[in-house]
Scaffold this motif. Structure first.
Motif, PDB file in Angstrom:
ATOM      1  N   CYS A  83       0.675  -1.642  -0.296  1.00 44.21           N
ATOM      2  CA  CYS A  83       0.015   0.201  -0.101  1.00 44.21           C
ATOM      3  C   CYS A  83       0.954   1.267   0.155  1.00 44.21           C
ATOM      4  O   CYS A  83       0.889   2.472  -0.702  1.00 44.21           O
ATOM      5  N   THR A  84       1.960   1.388   0.691  1.00 40.58           N
ATOM      6  CA  THR A  84       3.311   2.678   0.467  1.00 40.58           C
ATOM      7  C   THR A  84       3.587   2.654  -0.704  1.00 40.58           C
ATOM      8  O   THR A  84       3.994   3.750  -1.290  1.00 40.58           O
ATOM      9  N   ALA A  85       3.184   1.894  -1.428  1.00 48.28           N
ATOM     10  CA  ALA A  85       3.767   1.543  -2.511  1.00 48.28           C
ATOM     11  C   ALA A  85       4.050   3.349  -3.811  1.00 48.28           C
ATOM     12  O   ALA A  85       4.890   3.856  -3.610  1.00 48.28           O
ATOM     13  N   PRO A  86       3.082   3.988  -4.218  1.00 49.42           N
ATOM     14  CA  PRO A  86       3.222   5.197  -4.980  1.00 49.42           C
ATOM     15  C   PRO A  86       3.458   6.405  -3.880  1.00 49.42           C
ATOM     16  O   PRO A  86       4.363   7.309  -3.883  1.00 49.42           O
ATOM     17  N   LEU A  87       3.268   6.051  -2.433  1.00 49.11           N
ATOM     18  CA  LEU A  87       3.826   7.038  -1.957  1.00 49.11           C
ATOM     19  C   LEU A  87       5.379   6.957  -1.531  1.00 49.11           C
ATOM     20  O   LEU A  87       5.812   8.465  -1.824  1.00 49.11           O
ATOM     21  N   ILE A  88       6.030   5.743  -1.077  1.00 50.59           N
ATOM     22  CA  ILE A  88       7.077   5.763  -1.349  1.00 50.59           C
ATOM     23  C   ILE A  88       8.366   6.225  -3.142  1.00 50.59           C
ATOM     24  O   ILE A  88       9.028   6.566  -2.816  1.00 50.59           O
ATOM     25  N   TYR A  89       7.320   5.549  -3.589  1.00 51.38           N
ATOM     26  CA  TYR A  89       7.391   6.410  -5.175  1.00 51.38           C
ATOM     27  C   TYR A  89       7.321   7.397  -5.378  1.00 51.38           C
ATOM     28  O   TYR A  89       8.582   8.074  -5.829  1.00 51.38           O
ATOM     29  N   GLY A  90       6.494   8.604  -5.147  1.00 50.21           N
ATOM     30  CA  GLY A  90       6.554   9.844  -5.257  1.00 50.21           C
ATOM     31  C   GLY A  90       8.037  10.576  -4.003  1.00 50.21           C
ATOM     32  O   GLY A  90       8.141  11.504  -4.821  1.00 50.21           O
ATOM     33  N   LEU A  91       8.551  10.180  -3.458  1.00 46.26           N
ATOM     34  CA  LEU A  91       8.957  10.970  -2.455  1.00 46.26           C
ATOM     35  C   LEU A  91      10.979  10.206  -3.223  1.00 46.26           C
ATOM     36  O   LEU A  91      11.356  11.698  -2.989  1.00 46.26           O
ATOM     37  N   LEU A  92      11.035   8.892  -3.833  1.00 48.08           N
ATOM     38  CA  LEU A  92      11.311   9.432  -4.361  1.00 48.08           C
ATOM     39  C   LEU A  92      12.171   9.266  -5.942  1.00 48.08           C
ATOM     40  O   LEU A  92      13.435  10.012  -5.601  1.00 48.08           O
ATOM     41  N   ARG A  93      10.724  10.713  -6.257  1.00 47.24           N
ATOM     42  CA  ARG A  93      11.153  11.141  -7.303  1.00 47.24           C
ATOM     43  C   ARG A  93      11.230  12.148  -6.823  1.00 47.24           C
ATOM     44  O   ARG A  93      11.661  12.777  -7.242  1.00 47.24           O
ATOM     45  N   TRP A  94      10.598  13.149  -6.138  1.00 50.51           N
ATOM     46  CA  TRP A  94      10.633  14.277  -4.471  1.00 50.51           C
ATOM     47  C   TRP A  94      12.190  14.533  -4.498  1.00 50.51           C
ATOM     48  O   TRP A  94      12.628  15.902  -4.827  1.00 50.51           O
ATOM     49  N   PHE A  95      12.501  13.547  -4.177  1.00 51.82           N
ATOM     50  CA  PHE A  95      14.488  13.716  -4.339  1.00 51.82           C
ATOM     51  C   PHE A  95      15.364  12.567  -4.134  1.00 51.82           C
ATOM     52  O   PHE A  95      15.665  11.519  -4.075  1.00 51.82           O
ATOM     53  N   PRO A  96      14.805  12.054  -5.961  1.00 48.69           N
ATOM     54  CA  PRO A  96      16.232  11.488  -6.848  1.00 48.69           C
ATOM     55  C   PRO A  96      17.870  11.358  -6.403  1.00 48.69           C
ATOM     56  O   PRO A  96      18.492  10.272  -5.935  1.00 48.69           O
ATOM     57  N   LYS A  97      18.070  12.165  -5.894  1.00 51.99           N
ATOM     58  CA  LYS A  97      19.330  12.106  -5.275  1.00 51.99           C
ATOM     59  C   LYS A  97      19.090  11.543  -3.837  1.00 51.99           C
ATOM     60  O   LYS A  97      20.646  11.178  -4.263  1.00 51.99           O
ATOM     61  N   TYR A  98      18.477  11.251  -3.248  1.00 50.48           N
ATOM     62  CA  TYR A  98      18.864  10.422  -2.193  1.00 50.48           C
ATOM     63  C   TYR A  98      17.922   8.999  -1.847  1.00 50.48           C
ATOM     64  O   TYR A  98      17.848   8.239  -0.988  1.00 50.48           O
ATOM     65  N   MET A 361       5.779   4.066 -11.818  1.00 48.83           N
ATOM     66  CA  MET A 361       4.893   4.478 -10.969  1.00 48.83           C
ATOM     67  C   MET A 361       3.834   3.527 -11.363  1.00 48.83           C
ATOM     68  O   MET A 361       2.709   3.651 -10.486  1.00 48.83           O
ATOM     69  N   ILE A 362       3.239   3.486 -12.267  1.00 48.41           N
ATOM     70  CA  ILE A 362       1.831   2.560 -12.389  1.00 48.41           C
ATOM     71  C   ILE A 362       2.277   0.875 -12.272  1.00 48.41           C
ATOM     72  O   ILE A 362       1.210   0.480 -11.176  1.00 48.41           O
ATOM     73  N   MET A 363       3.598   0.352 -12.030  1.00 48.14           N
ATOM     74  CA  MET A 363       3.733  -0.673 -10.427  1.00 48.14           C
ATOM     75  C   MET A 363       3.448  -0.476  -9.636  1.00 48.14           C
ATOM     76  O   MET A 363       3.593  -1.408  -8.560  1.00 48.14           O
ATOM     77  N   ALA A 364       3.470   1.156  -8.851  1.00 43.78           N
ATOM     78  CA  ALA A 364       3.409   1.351  -7.561  1.00 43.78           C
ATOM     79  C   ALA A 364       1.772   0.921  -7.279  1.00 43.78           C
ATOM     80  O   ALA A 364       1.508   0.892  -6.156  1.00 43.78           O
ATOM     81  N   LEU A 365       1.548   2.033  -8.371  1.00 42.23           N
ATOM     82  CA  LEU A 365       0.309   1.580  -8.160  1.00 42.23           C
ATOM     83  C   LEU A 365      -0.382   0.462  -7.927  1.00 42.23           C
ATOM     84  O   LEU A 365      -1.768  -0.097  -7.218  1.00 42.23           O
ATOM     85  N   PHE A 366      -0.176  -0.619  -8.935  1.00 42.58           N
ATOM     86  CA  PHE A 366      -0.677  -1.932  -8.871  1.00 42.58           C
ATOM     87  C   PHE A 366      -0.174  -2.514  -7.694  1.00 42.58           C
ATOM     88  O   PHE A 366      -0.541  -3.670  -6.931  1.00 42.58           O
ATOM     89  N   THR A 367       1.711  -2.447  -7.617  1.00 45.35           N
ATOM     90  CA  THR A 367       1.387  -3.246  -5.808  1.00 45.35           C
ATOM     91  C   THR A 367       0.822  -2.597  -4.951  1.00 45.35           C
ATOM     92  O   THR A 367       0.186  -3.158  -4.042  1.00 45.35           O
ATOM     93  N   SER A 368       0.305  -0.974  -4.844  1.00 41.46           N
ATOM     94  CA  SER A 368      -0.879  -1.113  -3.618  1.00 41.46           C
ATOM     95  C   SER A 368      -1.906  -0.531  -3.664  1.00 41.46           C
ATOM     96  O   SER A 368      -3.038  -1.802  -2.932  1.00 41.46           O
TER      97      SER A 368
END
Length: 429
Positions: A83-98, A361-368
């Motif tokens: 369920c947290t997949a989209p949130l984590i994926y969005g966080l990673l896109r927001w902070f790609p350096k980290y 992102m699609i994978m994250a949504l389907f994972t969620s």
């Protein structure tokens, strides 16, 4: 035959740079995939083998009064990670350096949760550590792999994701036997601490091989905004709906096969063998489905998953009062139901024909979506077991106390065909 259409590779929206390593081939691409497989195996192999722990916990006097809590530990761990997949994926896109730093931080939390669970004295404490805390650490540690795979694989993306997902199946062949053996001889505390040491030993080297294809110096600076227009796609919602419904029943056999085997009067080893067969078949199913979605329309692979799963459940689990039938069911279910997540990259290709969105992102949504099914399936499974009116009233496995589970699992599996139905009506591209 019109549904079996050849689909050319879908290229990334980024322009290829001749100075960068090539996509879909080369040492770095395959080493990154191997490292991602290691993460998949270790992060998901543990909760996917929870059926062995559940059967052990149910036999312990300390947890005898909390069986309903024990029943949801595994589904909580997998469900929250999903369920947290989209949130984590969005966080990673927001902070790609980290992305690497976040993965390491999640790794530390994951290890702490396993060690913490080894000191638990109640089922509630196990739920908090082996369930909730493990899921939070595991999701942050694991989901950066989506970004790495998206960079390294373009035309062979489906195959790459299929091999990636098969990693959990590889771990699942060995893990149930090892954990069952340790649980029976030394108990759950030693089993959990052993897994923590094993995870540390194998995951640490893998982190060094997970590398970016596009150096940070050549990547867009600052947060990477996500265009949400793809959420208007009817294809997305139809395919996602089938994914969620399928997930409602998907986890039940994996969590209940060990206890099902014991209830038939067989040894605990029988249930462990069934789980191992299921996980071994995951490797075959995920790789096969990933290969198919690179070549044909995704609904072709979805229909194969649906048909194979329904046959496995209603034909083989129904007659699994005979031990060989249980083993055949476990393997077939692993191929067709276990291979289903490898179709998600193909679902992403359908959406990407009309919208600019990353496969990750699609994978994250389907994972969620699968996570929603996982969280619901725990209490639903317990309720189905408690209310089963077929027990001893009908023949074969339907009268074993698991009849409602069998019916529910087969029924929900059929919903993966909604993508094909949507394609027939022009709603799925």
């Amino acid at each position: 035959m019109e549904d079996i259409e050849f689909q050319p590779g879908v290229f990334s929206h980024r322009q290829e740079n001749s100075a960068l390593p090539p996509t879909d081939r080369g040492k770095d691409a395959w080493l990154t995939l191997a490292a991602c497989c290691a993460l998949e195996a270790l992060v998901w192999g543990f909760p996917f083998s929870f059926g062995v722990f559940q059967e052990y916990y149910d036999r312990q006097e300390a947890f005898a009064s909390e069986k309903s809590t024990v029943a949801v530990i595994g589904t909580t761990a997998t469900g929250l990670m999903y369920c947290t997949a989209p949130l984590i994926y969005g966080l990673l896109r927001w902070f790609p350096k980290y992305r690497k730093l976040l993965s390491v931080m999640g790794y530390i939390v994951l290890l702490a949760s396993i060690v913490g669970a080894s000191f638990a004295n109640t089922a509630s404490q196990l739920l908090a550590t082996q369930g909730v805390l493990y899921a939070l650490g595991g999701s942050v540690h694991y989901f950066p792999a989506f970004l790495y795979l998206d960079e390294w694989f373009v035309q062979r993306k489906g195959l790459a994701y299929g091999i990636f997902i098969a990693g959990a199946g590889i771990a699942g062949v060995v893990t149930p036997f090892a954990m069952s053996w340790i649980l029976d001889i030394w108990g759950f505390r030693t089993a959990l601490r052993t897994w923590a040491i094993l995870s540390f030993t194998l995951t640490t080297p893998a982190l060094f091989f997970m590398k970016r294809r596009i150096p940070y110096s050549q990547s867009p600076r600052g947060p990477m905004k996500l265009d949400l227009k793809f959420l208007k796609s009817p294809s997305l919602w139809i395919l996602l709906f089938g994914n969620i419904v399928q997930s409602l029943g998907y986890f039940m056999p994996t969590f209940y096969m060990p206890s099902f085997a014991v209830d038939q009067g067989w040894s605990t080893l029988s249930g462990t063998v069934a789980i191992a067969l299921f996980r071994a078949a995951n490797v075959v199913g995920a790789t096969l489905m990933g290969w198919l979605v690179d070549r044909y329309h995704v609904t072709f692979a979805l229909n194969i998953c649906a048909g194979g799963t329904v046959v496995a459940v209603f034909l083989f689990w129904s007659f699994a009062v005979y031990k060989p039938m249980l083993f055949i069911f476990a393997f077939l279910y692993g191929v067709f139901a276990g291979g289903f997540p490898a179709t998600w990259s193909g679902c992403g290709s359908v959406v990407r024909r009309s919208y600019n969105v990353e496969t990750g992102m699609i994978m994250a949504l389907f994972t969620s979506g699968k996570g929603i099914g996982s969280l619901i399936s725990g209490p639903v499974g317990s309720a189905l077991m408690a209310s089963d009116a077929l027990k001893r009233g009908v023949g074969f496995a339907y009268g074993s106390g698991y009849g409602y589970l069998i019916i529910f699992c087969g029924f929900t599996a059929s919903f993966t065909t909604v993508g094909w139905i949507g394609k027939k009506f022009g709603l799925v591209g």
